[in-house]
Design an enzyme around this catalytic site. Structure first.
Site, PDB file in Angstrom:
ATOM      1  N   SER A   1       0.825  -1.197   0.000  1.00  9.10           N
ATOM      2  CA  SER A   1       0.000   0.000   0.000  1.00  9.10           C
ATOM      3  C   SER A   1       0.872   1.265   0.000  1.00  9.10           C
ATOM      4  O   SER A   1       1.701   1.447  -0.876  1.00  9.10           O
ATOM      5  CB  SER A   1      -0.961  -0.042   1.199  1.00  9.10           C
TER       6      SER A   1
ATOM      7  N   ASP B   1      -5.993  -3.807  -1.752  1.00  4.64           N
ATOM      8  CA  ASP B   1      -4.911  -3.370  -0.858  1.00  4.64           C
ATOM      9  C   ASP B   1      -4.028  -4.529  -0.363  1.00  4.64           C
ATOM     10  O   ASP B   1      -4.516  -5.466   0.261  1.00  4.64           O
ATOM     11  CB  ASP B   1      -5.557  -2.673   0.340  1.00  4.64           C
TER      12      ASP B   1
END
Length: 292
Positions: free
Chosen positions: A56, A183
């Site tokens: 991320s 993510d």
């Protein structure tokens, strides 16, 4: 030839004159600005990581380092863009949909195109492809239907970064080679194990944090979503650390900030500045152990 000699020395049990360092930068949204202090500490020690892994925001900061940006350059860019409300609004305005049809079909919560946003906000120096990076970079994404992580090391860099940072309910999943990605922090919040065997000293940086409060306030729906994700990721991390911890594991004091507090970039930098000395002490201690 130099690399062959180094591997031979390791095989013979002989320590290198200078240990190598790998850095794993974790997920956590705006709290990830603290990663820049960690990289700056290594710069001040004269250490260039031999490999970087990131999930991320950690993948995004890692890409900046892997393309040759200094920590000072990354901090300056963050303050000029994300830390500047006017600059943020101008860049968001540049992403406005070209028509009412696009506005209705592509700008709903949970459907924002993160790749477009990254191209608008990230430094121009970040290249289009992994092959143009000067350091090895492992970008972690989560295969939504495959129930597993995906390690991206080649191909379209922006697509991989978007896949790694596609926070559920905020950004649309990213189609990567025919697979839907979300993510990377969901499956692997601090991917330090991917650097084992690549560096003598592996540093893991955890900015996941957890819900903050007195224990009496009722969180709203968004707070509940992010808080539950934090608890899940911390549970995963706790198990990973029991199974095998990196040589250095750092938790910058940024838990008081939210995932989306990008406009508070300056405050995040100020609160986490002490992590530089923590990193330096830990690295120097590891060097002393390996060179004894």
């Amino acid at each position: 030839m130099q690399k062959m000699n180094e591997h031979s020395a390791l095989a013979a049990g002989k320590p290198r004159a200078t240990p190598t360092v790998g850095v794993a930068l974790g997920a956590g949204g705006a709290r990830g600005f603290a990663h820049i202090h960690v990289l700056e500490a290594l710069e001040e020690l004269g250490i260039q990581p031999v490999a970087i892994a990131g999930a991320s925001i950690g993948a995004i900061i890692g890409a900046g380092k892997a393309c040759g940006m200094s920590a000072a350059e990354m901090r300056e860019h963050a303050l000029e863009t994300m830390g500047n409300r006017t600059a943020v609004l101008n860049r968001i305005w540049s992403l406005r949909p070209p028509s009412v049809k696009h506005a209705l079909g592509g700008f709903r919560l949970g459907q924002f195109n993160l790749e477009r946003i990254l191209r608008a906000f990230l430094p121009e120096r970040i290249p289009a492809d992994f092959s143009e990076l000067s350091l090895p970079l492992k970008v972690i994404a989560t295969d939504y239907y495959g129930h597993c992580e995906r390690v991206c090391e080649e191909g379209d860099l922006y697509q991989a970064l978007a896949a790694s940072a596609a926070i559920p309910a905020l950004f649309a999943p990213v189609n990567l080679d025919g697979r839907l990605m979300i993510d990377g922090g969901i499956f692997n919040p601090v991917p330090y194990e991917h650097l084992f065997g690549l560096a003598d000293i592996v540093i893991g940086v955890d900015i996941v944090g957890g819900p903050v409060g007195t224990g009496l306030e009722l969180p709203n729906r968004i707070e509940s979503l992010f808080g539950a994700s934090q608890l899940m990721m911390q549970s995963h991390l706790a198990l990973k650390l029991k199974l095998g911890a990196p040589a250095i594991f750092i938790r910058p004091p940024v838990n008081g900030f939210g995932v989306l507090d990008f406009l508070k970039a300056r405050q995040i930098f100020e609160v986490s500045i002490a992590v530089k000395d923590e990193v330096k002490r830990a690295v120097e201690a590891q060097f002393a152990l390996l060179q004894a």
